[in-house]
Design an enzyme around this catalytic site. Structure first.
Site, mmCIF file in Angstrom:
data_model
loop_
_atom_site.group_PDB
_atom_site.id
_atom_site.type_symbol
_atom_site.label_atom_id
_atom_site.label_comp_id
_atom_site.label_asym_id
_atom_site.label_seq_id
_atom_site.Cartn_x
_atom_site.Cartn_y
_atom_site.Cartn_z
ATOM 1 N N SER A 1 0.937 -1.271 -0.106
ATOM 2 C CA SER A 1 0.110 0.193 0.174
ATOM 3 C C SER A 1 0.967 1.337 0.155
ATOM 4 O O SER A 1 1.632 1.486 -0.950
ATOM 5 C CB SER A 1 -0.917 -0.020 1.193
ATOM 6 N N ASP B 1 -0.176 -4.086 -3.867
ATOM 7 C CA ASP B 1 -1.165 -3.186 -3.892
ATOM 8 C C ASP B 1 -0.749 -1.809 -3.564
ATOM 9 O O ASP B 1 -1.408 -1.245 -2.839
ATOM 10 C CB ASP B 1 -2.304 -4.009 -2.977
ATOM 11 N N HIS C 1 -7.444 -5.839 0.273
ATOM 12 C CA HIS C 1 -6.169 -5.099 0.341
ATOM 13 C C HIS C 1 -5.521 -5.681 1.395
ATOM 14 O O HIS C 1 -4.262 -5.814 1.567
ATOM 15 C CB HIS C 1 -6.832 -3.777 0.683
#
Length: 390
Positions: free
Chosen positions: A234, A257, A312
């Site tokens: 992330s 991600d 996620h």
């Protein structure tokens, strides 16, 4: 794991025993805090460390998730605060004359140094040294440093803790103006940890603020400075992408991600590769994947794959939280249709194949080379179908 364990980590598949230690270097905000996972010698006495290091992290996690910090923090501490990692705490480092490849790992928003222990443990069992950085840009659920209580120098008894809470975007603030300086600070912190470990491997003294930890002198000669990768999830994914460009000793980056938003637009013409973008099915946007494709267009060895059925938080340890009460706090965001253990296995194999290729490892991870191209269980190349017209 004991019967009361409410985090059930995936089984370790590599040949090495795993050691783990915490390192705090320096007595100021500009110092470093990281958790080190490494191949270790078998030991009869094997203390296992807590997964969540201290109660303050449970409170910080509750606050980040926008629950009542006091009560939900207490609930987290009762429910998962006693969970331990299946590794040897400060276990004796297993020296290797040719040196182990090194991975520097950057956490996402609301993470901390233990949030990706499943990845770290598996990679360490495969013969990597993995340093999970705990960032001090106020993107962590909580973190701290130890500073002198007076003008006197450094005896441990004269140090006091200063805690840094998670920083929310204030009303009227432009998020980019907060996140962009943060991602640059994060890169500096990753590079600092790289330097610390290189110094230790070179036989230089590294003073660990934490007493009784692993003697970092035992790392002497055991880190291969020519085989270094950076990895993140992330916000940490964007950190890894930027770090690869700013530090030439990083040979490749793995971006789980990646949240590309914090990177300035004029960064992309300067971006380095190869980067391996491993996305999940339902987090990315058309704009974000377009930015990844800009990097891939400049570097033919960069790749984008998507893990179908994953979400996620499938890429964090919170995917493995069990038990009805605690799991409810994570279930809506951490459970996809793909079993989290299958998701972890697929991602680890893809990562190992990519690292073998770009760090020139002499292993058998090329058996999963097709995973890099999105050919494997629950994998597709590029973006999901609803983002495929990019």
């Amino acid at each position: 794991m004991g019967a009361g364990q409410s985090v059930c980590f995936p089984p370790i598949s590599g040949p090495h025993h795993i050691g783990c230690t915490d390192v705090m270097e320096g007595h100021s905000l500009e110092g470093s805090l990281f958790r080190l996972f490494y191949p270790c010698q078998a030991s009869e006495k094997c203390e296992q460390p807590l997964w969540i290091p201290r109660y303050e992290y449970s409170m910080g996690l509750a606050d980040y998730l926008q629950y009542n910090k006091r009560w939900v923090g207490l609930l987290f501490n009762v429910g998962i605060g006693s969970c331990r990692l299946p590794v040897s705490w400060n276990g004796p480092f297993k020296a290797k004359e040719s040196g182990y490849p090194l991975i520097i790992l950057s956490h996402g928003l609301g993470g901390f140094r233990a949030s990706y222990s499943a990845f770290c443990m598996e990679l360490a069992s495969r013969g990597f040294v993995v340093a999970a950085v705990e960032h001090r840009d106020q993107s962590a659920a909580a973190t701290y440093f130890c500073k002198p209580t007076s003008q006197e120098s450094s005896p441990a008894e004269s140090l006091e803790e200063e805690w840094l809470p998670f920083r929310r975007i204030k009303e009227g603030e432009k998020e980019f103006h907060v996140r962009n300086p943060q991602v640059h600070q994060r890169v500096k912190e990753c590079v600092r940890v790289l330097r610390i470990l290189q110094d230790a491997s070179a036989g230089k003294t590294v003073v660990n603020v934490f007493p009784g930890g692993l003697d970092l002198m035992t790392l002497k000669g055991s880190i291969d400075r020519n085989r270094v990768a950076v990895m993140g999830h992330s916000f940490g994914g964007a950190t890894a992408v930027l770090a690869l460009t700013q530090e030439v000793q990083f040979r490749c980056a793995i971006a789980l991600d990646a949240w590309m938003f914090p990177l300035e637009r004029d960064f992309y013409p300067k971006a380095r590769g190869p980067v391996f973008f491993i996305n999940v099915e339902k987090f990315q946007t058309v704009e974000s994947v377009n930015l990844m494709k800009k990097i891939c267009a400049q570097h033919e060895q960069s790749r984008i794959v998507t893990v179908l059925g994953a979400v996620h938080r499938s890429q964090t340890d919170f995917a493995f939280v069990t038990g009805n009460l605690i799991a409810k706090f994570f279930s809506s965001n951490s459970r996809g249709t793909l079993d989290p253990y299958e998701s972890q296995e697929v991602m680890v194999r893809a990562i190992l194949a990519f690292l073998q290729k770009h760090l020139d490892l002499k292993e058998d991870y090329d058996q999963w080379s097709s995973f890099i191209e999105g050919v494997g269980p629950s994998l597709i190349q590029g973006a999901p179908h609803y983002l495929s017209s990019l």
